[in-house]
Design a protein around this motif. Structure first.
Motif, PDB file in Angstrom:
ATOM      1  N   CYS A  80     -45.479 -82.771  67.189  1.00 48.21           N
ATOM      2  CA  CYS A  80     -46.101 -82.051  66.511  1.00 48.21           C
ATOM      3  C   CYS A  80     -47.335 -82.248  65.677  1.00 48.21           C
ATOM      4  O   CYS A  80     -47.646 -81.709  64.840  1.00 48.21           O
ATOM      5  CB  CYS A  80     -44.919 -81.322  65.516  1.00 48.21           C
ATOM      6  N   ARG A  81     -47.639 -83.520  65.563  1.00 45.96           N
ATOM      7  CA  ARG A  81     -48.800 -84.198  64.560  1.00 45.96           C
ATOM      8  C   ARG A  81     -50.221 -83.415  65.328  1.00 45.96           C
ATOM      9  O   ARG A  81     -50.985 -83.449  64.287  1.00 45.96           O
ATOM     10  CB  ARG A  81     -48.716 -85.502  64.730  1.00 45.96           C
ATOM     11  N   GLY A  82     -50.372 -83.053  66.304  1.00 45.01           N
ATOM     12  CA  GLY A  82     -51.623 -82.451  67.018  1.00 45.01           C
ATOM     13  C   GLY A  82     -51.958 -83.470  68.244  1.00 45.01           C
ATOM     14  O   GLY A  82     -51.154 -84.183  68.886  1.00 45.01           O
ATOM     15  N   ALA A  83     -53.418 -83.275  68.500  1.00 47.77           N
ATOM     16  CA  ALA A  83     -53.923 -83.742  69.637  1.00 47.77           C
ATOM     17  C   ALA A  83     -54.907 -84.981  69.477  1.00 47.77           C
ATOM     18  O   ALA A  83     -55.432 -84.887  68.388  1.00 47.77           O
ATOM     19  CB  ALA A  83     -54.407 -82.666  70.662  1.00 47.77           C
ATOM     20  N   VAL A  84     -54.967 -85.818  70.458  1.00 54.18           N
ATOM     21  CA  VAL A  84     -55.912 -86.886  70.331  1.00 54.18           C
ATOM     22  C   VAL A  84     -57.270 -85.930  70.466  1.00 54.18           C
ATOM     23  O   VAL A  84     -57.458 -85.049  71.597  1.00 54.18           O
ATOM     24  CB  VAL A  84     -55.851 -88.013  71.288  1.00 54.18           C
ATOM     25  N   GLN A  85     -58.360 -86.239  70.043  1.00 60.84           N
ATOM     26  CA  GLN A  85     -59.563 -85.796  70.054  1.00 60.84           C
ATOM     27  C   GLN A  85     -60.804 -86.535  70.431  1.00 60.84           C
ATOM     28  O   GLN A  85     -60.763 -87.831  69.727  1.00 60.84           O
ATOM     29  CB  GLN A  85     -60.127 -84.663  68.760  1.00 60.84           C
ATOM     30  N   TRP A  86     -61.936 -86.095  71.067  1.00 63.00           N
ATOM     31  CA  TRP A  86     -62.998 -86.998  71.053  1.00 63.00           C
ATOM     32  C   TRP A  86     -63.956 -86.877  69.675  1.00 63.00           C
ATOM     33  O   TRP A  86     -64.021 -85.389  69.375  1.00 63.00           O
ATOM     34  CB  TRP A  86     -63.844 -86.272  72.129  1.00 63.00           C
ATOM     35  N   VAL A  87     -64.197 -87.777  68.876  1.00 67.18           N
ATOM     36  CA  VAL A  87     -65.057 -87.629  67.985  1.00 67.18           C
ATOM     37  C   VAL A  87     -66.960 -87.609  68.647  1.00 67.18           C
ATOM     38  O   VAL A  87     -67.566 -87.077  68.411  1.00 67.18           O
ATOM     39  CB  VAL A  87     -64.946 -88.609  66.937  1.00 67.18           C
ATOM     40  N   CYS A  88     -66.827 -88.860  69.666  1.00 75.17           N
ATOM     41  CA  CYS A  88     -67.941 -88.704  70.510  1.00 75.17           C
ATOM     42  C   CYS A  88     -67.388 -88.821  71.779  1.00 75.17           C
ATOM     43  O   CYS A  88     -66.809 -89.758  72.472  1.00 75.17           O
ATOM     44  CB  CYS A  88     -68.538 -90.365  70.283  1.00 75.17           C
ATOM     45  N   ARG A  89     -67.675 -87.681  72.472  1.00 76.39           N
ATOM     46  CA  ARG A  89     -67.042 -87.537  73.778  1.00 76.39           C
ATOM     47  C   ARG A  89     -67.671 -88.231  74.966  1.00 76.39           C
ATOM     48  O   ARG A  89     -68.899 -88.479  74.513  1.00 76.39           O
ATOM     49  CB  ARG A  89     -66.912 -85.989  74.164  1.00 76.39           C
ATOM     50  N   PRO A  90     -67.242 -88.528  76.081  1.00 75.31           N
ATOM     51  CA  PRO A  90     -67.912 -89.072  77.069  1.00 75.31           C
ATOM     52  C   PRO A  90     -68.966 -88.174  77.909  1.00 75.31           C
ATOM     53  O   PRO A  90     -68.780 -87.297  77.956  1.00 75.31           O
ATOM     54  CB  PRO A  90     -66.733 -89.429  78.215  1.00 75.31           C
ATOM     55  N   THR A  91     -70.206 -88.795  77.712  1.00 76.06           N
ATOM     56  CA  THR A  91     -71.148 -88.203  78.332  1.00 76.06           C
ATOM     57  C   THR A  91     -72.210 -89.106  79.285  1.00 76.06           C
ATOM     58  O   THR A  91     -71.728 -90.337  79.175  1.00 76.06           O
ATOM     59  CB  THR A  91     -72.355 -87.659  77.271  1.00 76.06           C
ATOM     60  N   ALA A  92     -73.060 -88.608  79.779  1.00 78.84           N
ATOM     61  CA  ALA A  92     -74.055 -89.704  80.476  1.00 78.84           C
ATOM     62  C   ALA A  92     -74.764 -90.576  79.593  1.00 78.84           C
ATOM     63  O   ALA A  92     -75.071 -91.502  80.080  1.00 78.84           O
ATOM     64  CB  ALA A  92     -75.034 -88.621  81.419  1.00 78.84           C
ATOM     65  N   ALA A  93     -75.011 -90.000  78.341  1.00 78.20           N
ATOM     66  CA  ALA A  93     -75.646 -90.970  77.428  1.00 78.20           C
ATOM     67  C   ALA A  93     -74.891 -92.149  77.169  1.00 78.20           C
ATOM     68  O   ALA A  93     -75.552 -93.344  76.775  1.00 78.20           O
ATOM     69  CB  ALA A  93     -76.014 -90.014  76.319  1.00 78.20           C
ATOM     70  N   ASN A  94     -73.706 -92.082  77.163  1.00 81.62           N
ATOM     71  CA  ASN A  94     -72.734 -93.163  76.639  1.00 81.62           C
ATOM     72  C   ASN A  94     -71.990 -93.911  78.063  1.00 81.62           C
ATOM     73  O   ASN A  94     -70.864 -94.405  77.741  1.00 81.62           O
ATOM     74  CB  ASN A  94     -71.797 -92.912  75.688  1.00 81.62           C
ATOM     75  N   ARG A  95     -72.462 -93.638  79.186  1.00 86.21           N
ATOM     76  CA  ARG A  95     -71.864 -94.243  80.189  1.00 86.21           C
ATOM     77  C   ARG A  95     -71.626 -95.869  80.042  1.00 86.21           C
ATOM     78  O   ARG A  95     -70.770 -96.420  80.506  1.00 86.21           O
ATOM     79  CB  ARG A  95     -72.285 -93.955  81.515  1.00 86.21           C
ATOM     80  N   TRP A  96     -72.923 -96.465  79.666  1.00 82.91           N
ATOM     81  CA  TRP A  96     -72.847 -97.925  79.470  1.00 82.91           C
ATOM     82  C   TRP A  96     -72.312 -98.213  78.063  1.00 82.91           C
ATOM     83  O   TRP A  96     -72.932 -97.754  76.987  1.00 82.91           O
ATOM     84  CB  TRP A  96     -74.340 -98.457  79.757  1.00 82.91           C
ATOM     85  N   LEU A  97     -71.443 -98.703  78.034  1.00 81.48           N
ATOM     86  CA  LEU A  97     -70.793 -99.007  76.560  1.00 81.48           C
ATOM     87  C   LEU A  97     -71.227-100.488  75.869  1.00 81.48           C
ATOM     88  O   LEU A  97     -71.891-101.163  76.570  1.00 81.48           O
ATOM     89  CB  LEU A  97     -69.209 -99.729  76.837  1.00 81.48           C
TER      90      LEU A  97
END
Length: 216
Positions: free
Chosen positions: A181-198
């Motif tokens: 009941c605590r909630g969901a995991v969320q993206w602060v910085c979601r996966p995009t083409a710009a951050n494909r390379w870690l």
């Protein structure tokens, strides 16, 4: 589809909507080439959401491995991922670390402080999650767990700061997995083409360690 759920410390947190766990798991495997595996799920028991593991005191209800052989079950195949979630549509989405990425975990307050600092430094970021347990997880190149102790020593930070690395043998829960009941995991910085390379952990450890030191 992503909508803005809230703003914390001046940063907007996008919340995923309109996509099933199955579709999301398949997308992670297909688009990001991340290994995925289904975890436990939530069940309504007398009106209360309980973990499928059956433990009423489960520390991570609906968001941990359902089987001891979870590492062997993890797959990078979109086809296999689709079949796994068709069998158990409510299963959480878990991502093994130490394969495509490691994850640096810090307290939420330190994470937002570090993000503001990184923005000023124009640092390159990978995906970043925030969990209902108020932790932020920064995705970096694999191998971080072996590097961080020495990097912290060189920077003058003790091992007592609340910064840990999830590497081989560990996992993270991926959005939109819910934790009881605590909630969901969320993206602060979601996966995009710009951050494909870690980024390498060396690029992020200084601002993260500094923020954790300030957060004590």
């Amino acid at each position: 589809m992503f909508i803005v759920e809230e703003t914390i410390a001046g940063l907007q947190i996008p919340k995923q909507r309109g996509e099933s766990l199955l579709d999301t798991a398949v997308r992670y495997a297909e688009e990001r080439h991340w290994d995925v595996f289904p975890g436990t799920w939530l069940e309504a028991v007398e009106g209360v959401q309980r973990c499928s593991c059956g433990d009423a005191a489960c520390p991570a209800p609906g968001a941990h491995p359902a089987r001891p052989d979870w590492a062997a079950r993890a797959t990078g195949s979109a086809t296999v991922a689709r079949r796994l979630w068709q069998e158990r549509p409510a299963a959480s989405i878990l991502l093994p670390t130490g394969r495509s990425f490691d994850a640096v975990s810090v307290p939420e307050t330190a994470g937002f402080l570090a993000l503001a600092r990184m923005e000023r430094m124009k640092s390159t970021l990978g995906p970043v999650t925030v969990t209902p347990d108020r932790r932020m997880e920064f995705f970096v190149l694999p191998g971080a767990s072996a590097k961080v102790p020495e990097l912290l020593r060189r920077l003058g930070w003790s091992s007592s700061i609340d910064l840990t690395v999830l590497g081989e043998g560990a996992y993270v829960a991926a959005p939109p997995t819910r934790v009881g009941c605590r909630g969901a995991v969320q993206w602060v910085c979601r996966p995009t083409a710009a951050n494909r390379w870690l980024p390498d952990v060396e690029e992020l450890v200084s601002p993260l360690a500094y923020a954790c030191g300030r957060d004590r």
